[in-house]
Design an enzyme around this catalytic site. Structure first.
Site, short mmCIF file in Angstrom:
data_model
loop_
_atom_site.label_atom_id
_atom_site.label_comp_id
_atom_site.label_asym_id
_atom_site.label_seq_id
_atom_site.Cartn_x
_atom_site.Cartn_y
_atom_site.Cartn_z
CG HIS A 43 -1.90 -1.26 1.18
ND1 HIS A 43 -3.10 -1.04 0.48
CD2 HIS A 43 -1.99 -2.31 1.80
CE1 HIS A 43 -3.88 -2.16 0.59
NE2 HIS A 43 -3.02 -2.96 1.35
CB THR A 88 13.45 -6.11 3.79
OG1 THR A 88 14.99 -6.14 4.32
CG2 THR A 88 12.35 -6.62 4.78
CE LYS A 89 18.28 -3.06 2.78
NZ LYS A 89 19.16 -2.90 3.88
#
Length: 179
Positions: free
Chosen positions: A108, A156-157
């Site tokens: 979002h 996240t990476k």
């Protein structure tokens, strides 16, 4: 697919039509026992792509959309895995996905006024990768070939090929020596 979509638009309504159909198929898939072949057939209907006979999917299996989920050959997907695939999830060959894994390609927007609207970033899981139990893969990340994501990690990476990562957020633990 665009990189963003606003709720309430005609494009969003088209997505919702596919969603309604596929959620009925997901419910049918998870409500009663199925053979491996029946499971592959129902998931093929959900993804609109033939699931190879070498792939095994354990139930329950969850997806929020389905038609942007691409599953390679000789893949094993364990129980209770969730694929938020509207932005695209690409799973290579010989991939292992542990129980309760969540892979998401949708987010979002950060601006509170636009928070209900969607942003998309594809996720790629390359050949021979292994995602342990309770792994979360966030939008836009790439899991490299032969990589291992330790149980409970939050990716996240990007994860380089031939590495083991773990933790929250996931970080490199070691390099895998390949023959």
């Amino acid at each position: 697919m665009k990189s963003e979509m606003d709720v309430g638009t005609e494009a969003y309504e088209q997505i919702e039509k596919v969603n309604r159909r596929n959620q009925m198929l997901v419910q049918q898939l998870n409500d009663s026992p199925h053979t491996k072949a029946e499971t592959r057939d129902l998931v093929s209907q959900i993804t609109n792509e033939k699931i190879d006979e070498t792939t095994e999917i354990r139930l329950p299996f969850y997806t929020d959309f389905g038609q942007n989920l691409h599953i390679g050959k000789n893949v094993y997907i364990s129980n209770c895995s969730m694929f938020v695939d509207l932005g695209g999830i690409y799973i290579g060959d010989n991939v292992l996905i542990g129980p309760n894994v969540t892979i998401t390609s949708v987010n979002h927007r950060t601006n509170p006024a636009d928070r209900r609207h969607l942003s998309f970033k594809s996720v790629y899981i390359h050949d021979n990768a292994w995602l342990g139990a309770n792994v979360t893969v966030t939008p836009g990340t790439i899991i490299g070939e032969n990589a291992i994501v330790a149980a409970g990690a939050v990716v996240t990476k990007n994860v380089p090929a031939n590495t083991v990562v773990g933790g929250v957020p996931a970080r490199i633990i070691k390099t895998i020596k390949c023959n």
